[in-house]
Write an enzyme that holds these catalytic residues in place. Structure first.
Site, PDB file in Angstrom:
ATOM      1  N   PRO A 226      36.998   6.170  36.892  1.00 14.86           N
ATOM      2  CA  PRO A 226      36.636   4.895  36.806  1.00 14.86           C
ATOM      3  C   PRO A 226      35.766   4.051  37.649  1.00 14.86           C
ATOM      4  CG  PRO A 226      38.846   5.038  37.787  1.00 14.86           C
ATOM      5  CD  PRO A 226      38.324   6.180  37.792  1.00 14.86           C
ATOM      6  N   ASP A 249      25.509   8.533  34.862  1.00 11.74           N
ATOM      7  CA  ASP A 249      25.590   7.419  33.820  1.00 11.74           C
ATOM      8  C   ASP A 249      25.371   6.260  34.570  1.00 11.74           C
ATOM      9  OD1 ASP A 249      26.291   9.183  31.868  1.00 11.74           O
ATOM     10  OD2 ASP A 249      28.197   8.993  31.799  1.00 11.74           O
ATOM     11  N   LYS A 271      23.708   4.523  29.287  1.00 13.11           N
ATOM     12  CA  LYS A 271      23.421   4.245  27.877  1.00 13.11           C
ATOM     13  C   LYS A 271      24.416   2.889  27.997  1.00 13.11           C
ATOM     14  CE  LYS A 271      23.717   8.779  25.906  1.00 13.11           C
ATOM     15  NZ  LYS A 271      24.262   9.682  24.815  1.00 13.11           N
ATOM     16  N   GLY A 302      31.223   8.699  33.854  1.00 15.31           N
ATOM     17  CA  GLY A 302      32.274   8.153  34.271  1.00 15.31           C
ATOM     18  C   GLY A 302      33.609   8.527  33.567  1.00 15.31           C
ATOM     19  N   GLY A 303      34.676   8.243  34.358  1.00 12.55           N
ATOM     20  CA  GLY A 303      35.729   8.648  33.637  1.00 12.55           C
ATOM     21  C   GLY A 303      36.098  10.136  33.545  1.00 12.55           C
ATOM     22  N   ASP A 304      36.500  10.724  32.355  1.00 10.54           N
ATOM     23  CA  ASP A 304      36.375  12.085  32.274  1.00 10.54           C
ATOM     24  C   ASP A 304      35.267  12.687  30.948  1.00 10.54           C
ATOM     25  OD1 ASP A 304      38.388  14.552  32.212  1.00 10.54           O
ATOM     26  OD2 ASP A 304      37.636  14.328  30.238  1.00 10.54           O
ATOM     27  N   THR A 332      40.538   9.422  33.462  1.00  7.87           N
ATOM     28  CA  THR A 332      39.933   8.717  32.591  1.00  7.87           C
ATOM     29  C   THR A 332      40.465   7.166  32.569  1.00  7.87           C
ATOM     30  OG1 THR A 332      39.698   8.328  30.173  1.00  7.87           O
ATOM     31  CG2 THR A 332      41.734   8.896  30.808  1.00  7.87           C
ATOM     32  N   ALA A 333      39.445   6.068  32.073  1.00  5.41           N
ATOM     33  CA  ALA A 333      39.912   4.746  32.472  1.00  5.41           C
ATOM     34  C   ALA A 333      41.074   4.201  31.868  1.00  5.41           C
ATOM     35  CB  ALA A 333      38.676   3.948  31.532  1.00  5.41           C
ATOM     36  N   MET A 384      35.641   0.301  25.245  1.00  8.07           N
ATOM     37  CA  MET A 384      34.492  -0.134  24.877  1.00  8.07           C
ATOM     38  C   MET A 384      34.599  -1.278  23.759  1.00  8.07           C
ATOM     39  SD  MET A 384      32.033   3.196  25.150  1.00  8.07           S
ATOM     40  CE  MET A 384      33.477   4.482  24.519  1.00  8.07           C
ATOM     41  N   GLY A 413      37.823  -2.002  36.063  1.00 13.51           N
ATOM     42  CA  GLY A 413      39.090  -1.393  36.738  1.00 13.51           C
ATOM     43  C   GLY A 413      38.801  -0.227  37.805  1.00 13.51           C
TER      44      GLY A 413
END
Length: 479
Positions: A226, A249, A271, A302-304, A332-333, A384, A413
């Site tokens: 994250p 990203d 993006k 980002g994240g997974d 993941t977030a 999102m 986070g």
């Protein structure tokens, strides 16, 4: 005074260790690995040293120190608890031109024992010249994570076949290309690094193959988590340090990029709604272009990569084009934001399941089963969704979710600027607007979200305690 780096071959050479305590025991353990013939001079020994003496692995010179003990020693280590005695030992050793290390006293020492990373036959030694041993140990911990344990196994095989390789490869440049091509063997064919005879045979064939291999590139999909660089996995850190090209990203934090190999080419392929946008087709083209040039490409997400990260699409593309790939999962977030806000995603009394949902546009909202999502005793982790808060709240309330269902809305986070907003579902859009919550942010909705009000520990907490969540019962009551 600068130190001269030196790796000493102590096999069958006499080393004298003075002192019989825990420090001496640790030094002796390292010397035994090096094959030294060790004499320990001390009146008393630790149980470990006593056992080694009983087994004949070391010689115990019992009694008080005498200068004559130094006569046969190549190397001397003073690990007694008496500085006057250590000073005397050092003086006697210097007079006899013996290298001596006095533990934790650089002024008396003629050599330092470094912090060591052992991937035998690969050894990495770090020293601060005795000025800051803790710093040396911290650096060792950082570097150790970069060196996969299989590196030692690979080098042992390479050492075994080195003479045959040199005989077959007269051209030094070709030899360098060969080893450059083999540098990724632990990552790419780690299944070969195993004790099985078949695995050894396969790797031996690979190491002694006459044919020069055309350098082939690869792509690693890496989950960066994250944002907190401390949440990177060791595999992710290793990939960043081996990357030639990094396609990252927009949400990848600078501290994470700072951990990458300094000369790697970095290409932003973010993006972001209303800002920079790189089409997925362009990302595919970049991966293919650099991999076909023989480069090691890290696709940093980002994240997974496989949780709303389009990692599946990228893997399909790479497979279709014959590009070797690997995947390094990330935190993941939903997991990170919940943990950094003190929210358990599941709880035996309140939530037996977790749903991961994306709500970045109206199209994604239209595909959701709102009746199913509105059920109680489950946790929703909504990615999102900041731009769709009004519609999210409206749909959930319309399909039966209680108006006082707790939520935790976590902005940025795990980053230093993290903010956690708490409240009830019916007030979600109003509270988010009042506190100007912006993406990236994750919504946790369900009874467990109320725990953020009492267990929050990181960043700023906004809002008021809400919902029906009760703290877990004491263990005695639960039993």
């Amino acid at each position: 005074m600068p130190l001269y780096p030196l790796f000493a071959d102590l096999r069958d050479r006499h080393v004298l260790v003075l002192g019989g305590g825990d420090v001496a025991s640790r030094r002796v353990a390292m010397l035994l690995k090096a094959g030294a013939r060790i004499t320990v001079g001390a009146r008393l020994l630790t149980p470990e040293l006593r056992e080694w003496a009983k087994q004949g692995r070391i010689t115990w010179q019992a009694g008080s120190y005498e200068a004559e003990w130094l006569e046969r020693a190549w190397l001397v280590i003073a690990a007694t608890r008496s500085r006057p005695l250590n000073t005397r030992i050092a003086a006697d050793a210097h007079a006899r031109q013996r290298l001596v290390n006095v533990v934790n006293d650089r002024s008396l020492s003629s050599f330092q024992v470094p912090a060591l990373i052992d991937r035998s036959p690969l050894l990495v030694a770090i020293t601060s010249a005795g000025a800051a041993p803790m710093l040396a140990r911290r650096l060792r911990e950082r570097i150790e994570g970069l060196l996969d344990p299989t590196r030692g196994s690979l080098l042992q095989f390479a050492l075994r076949y080195r003479a045959r390789l040199r005989a077959r490869r007269r051209d030094p440049a070709a030899d360098r290309r060969f080893y450059a091509w083999r540098r990724d063997v632990p990552a790419h064919v780690s299944s070969l690094i195993s004790p099985s005879a078949q695995a050894k045979k396969q790797l031996a064939v690979a190491l002694t193959d006459r044919r020069e291999k055309q350098a082939s590139g690869s792509v690693i999909l890496v989950g960066a988590g994250p944002g907190d660089p401390g949440l990177l996995t060791l595999h992710a850190l290793r990939a960043l340090n081996e990357a030639d090209v990094i396609l990252h990203d927009a949400l990848i934090s600078e501290p994470i990029l700072d951990l990458a190999r300094h000369d790697a080419e970095r290409i932003a392929v973010g993006k972001r709604g209303g800002a920079m946008h790189t089409p997925q087709a362009s990302i595919h083209a970049l991966m293919l272009q650099h991999a076909r040039q023989g480069k090691r490409v890290v696709r940093l997400k980002g994240g997974d990569p496989f949780v709303f990260g389009r990692g599946g699409e990228e893997l399909e593309f790479l497979r279709e084009h014959g590009i070797h790939y690997e995947v390094v999962p990330g935190i993941t977030a939903a997991l990170a934001c919940a943990a950094y806000s003190g929210v358990p995603l599941t709880h035996r009394d309140h939530a037996q399941s977790v749903r991961l949902v994306t709500a970045h546009c109206q199209l994604s909202l239209d595909t959701l089963d709102w009746s199913d999502l509105a059920r109680e005793r489950q946790t929703l982790a909504i990615y999102m969704g900041v731009s769709q808060l009004d519609e999210l709240a409206r749909q959930l309330l319309a399909h039966g979710r209680s108006a006082d269902t707790p939520f935790a809305l976590i902005e940025s986070g795990s980053l230093p600027q993290q903010r956690t907003l708490t409240g009830a579902l019916q007030a979600l859009p109003v509270l988010a607007a009042r506190h100007d919550i912006r993406a990236p942010a994750l919504i946790i909705l369900g009874e467990v979200a109320a725990q953020a009000s009492v267990s929050h520990w990181y960043g700023e907490l906004l809002g008021e305690p809400q919902g029906k969540f009760t703290l877990p019962r004491p263990l005695a009551d639960a039993a």
